[in-house]
Design an enzyme around this catalytic site. Structure first.
Site, PDB file in Angstrom:
ATOM      1  N   HIS A 268       3.132   2.391   8.700  1.00 54.10           N
ATOM      2  CA  HIS A 268       3.486   3.822   8.721  1.00 54.10           C
ATOM      3  C   HIS A 268       4.038   4.260  10.059  1.00 54.10           C
ATOM      4  CE1 HIS A 268       0.484   3.592   5.706  1.00 54.10           C
ATOM      5  NE2 HIS A 268       0.753   4.493   4.933  1.00 54.10           N
TER       6      HIS A 268
ATOM      7  N   GLU B 267       9.111   4.043  -5.279  1.00 58.65           N
ATOM      8  CA  GLU B 267      10.175   4.192  -4.516  1.00 58.65           C
ATOM      9  C   GLU B 267      11.554   3.501  -5.071  1.00 58.65           C
ATOM     10  OE1 GLU B 267       6.969   5.291  -2.198  1.00 58.65           O
ATOM     11  OE2 GLU B 267       7.197   3.615  -3.182  1.00 58.65           O
TER      12      GLU B 267
END
Length: 327
Positions: free
Chosen positions: A127, A58
């Site tokens: 998540h 990322e």
């Protein structure tokens, strides 16, 4: 026309890519359609140079996109989950958000960071978070939190055309929600709230998926003789202070509803603003509903314990209407 929340984002991106060759997307698994299918079919139309698959890093993805934005392109960065975007906080917060200021306006960073948020099918603690308040705290970032397919489409188009970095937070539980969307010329406006339901007894402010719980609660309250003014912020930075203050000035009561942890959530900013400006008009103390400060569990019964529900909203709003502000 009618389409799903997920489809609305895909259509908005495709329309903007056709309109402007500088627009492109980058992230993990985009070539196969993205982890939720929100890019499905786009690589066939635009090719791998504009729907770009990236390694699992990322920080690398965000850093490359920031540089590409500063060089004149308009990257749309897919972070898969808002939780994963924390690996790229430096590139977003210390670089993208500050470049325009630190270079004296000589460069801008027209970057969109798509970060799916919220609880969804027992996705557990890493998540499921709603971290919008983190980004609202950072000067230089725009933060969008659409609750409907129409707003996903129009606000994503506005985000892509914006010359500043936009954190675009789509709620995973809304992917299959259907609704009306505008045409290719319908471009949203940041900082403009939507009144979902009008009422004069209490103001309920929400954003993202919480808007739908607030709307359902308002329908229940109406059956009890309580009329709620339900406001969907749409974007939390900038946020529509004027719309919220005008509503609370009429109702005298405010309930802020958020899925995120209540502690230091964006609801506190709204509550403080109303208290500072309208304390003399309040008929009851400002109230916030949000998640407790605990990790989100994988187990459905424990996950449910941290959800803000329609029944909780109904009870809190009814209490506000029954309460009186101390003299």
């Amino acid at each position: 026309m009618t389409m799903t929340y997920l489809e609305a984002g895909k259509v908005a991106l495709a329309e903007e890519m056709r309109r402007d060759p500088a627009v492109w997307a980058v992230g993990e698994d985009l070539g196969r359609g993205g982890v939720f299918g929100q890019y499905r079919g786009l690589s066939e139309e635009f090719g791998s140079e504009r729907i770009s698959d990236a390694p699992i890093s990322e920080a690398c993805i965000m850093g490359a996109a920031v540089g590409a934005a500063m060089m004149g392109t308009r990257p749309v960065v897919e972070m898969r989950f808002s939780d994963f975007a924390l690996c790229a906080v430096d590139e977003l917060v210390n670089q993208a958000a500050k470049a325009r200021y630190m270079f004296g306006g000589q460069t801008r960073v027209p970057l969109v960071v798509r970060e799916p948020i919220g609880m969804w099918r027992s996705s557990a603690a890493q998540h499921s978070q709603s971290l919008e308040a983190w980004y609202a705290h950072i000067p230089g970032l725009v933060v969008a939190t659409p609750s409907t397919p129409g707003d996903v489409k129009s606000l994503l188009k506005a985000a892509i055309r914006c010359d500043d970095p936009v954190v675009f937070m789509e709620h995973k539980a809304l992917w299959q929600l259907e609704g009306e969307v505008g045409d290719a010329d319908d471009v949203g406006t940041f900082g403009k709230a939507r009144t979902v339901r009008a009422g004069g007894d209490v103001t309920i402010v929400a954003w993202s998926a919480a808007v739908h719980d607030a709307t359902a609660a308002a329908q229940t309250l109406a059956g009890q003789g309580v009329e709620a003014d339900v406001i969907d912020l749409r974007t939390i930075w900038p946020w529509d202070r004027e719309a919220v203050l005008a509503s609370v000035e009429r109702t005298g009561r405010l309930l802020v509803v958020q899925e995120a942890v209540n502690v230091a959530g964006f609801g506190a900013e709204i509550a403080a603003t109303v208290a500072e400006h309208l304390h003399h008009r309040l008929k009851a103390p400002v109230r916030r509903l949000g998640a407790p400060r605990v990790p989100i569990s994988y187990a459905p019964p424990l996950e449910a314990k941290v959800r803000v529900t329609r029944d909780q909203i109904v009870a809190a709003a009814a209490d506000l209407v029954a309460a009186r502000q101390p003299a």
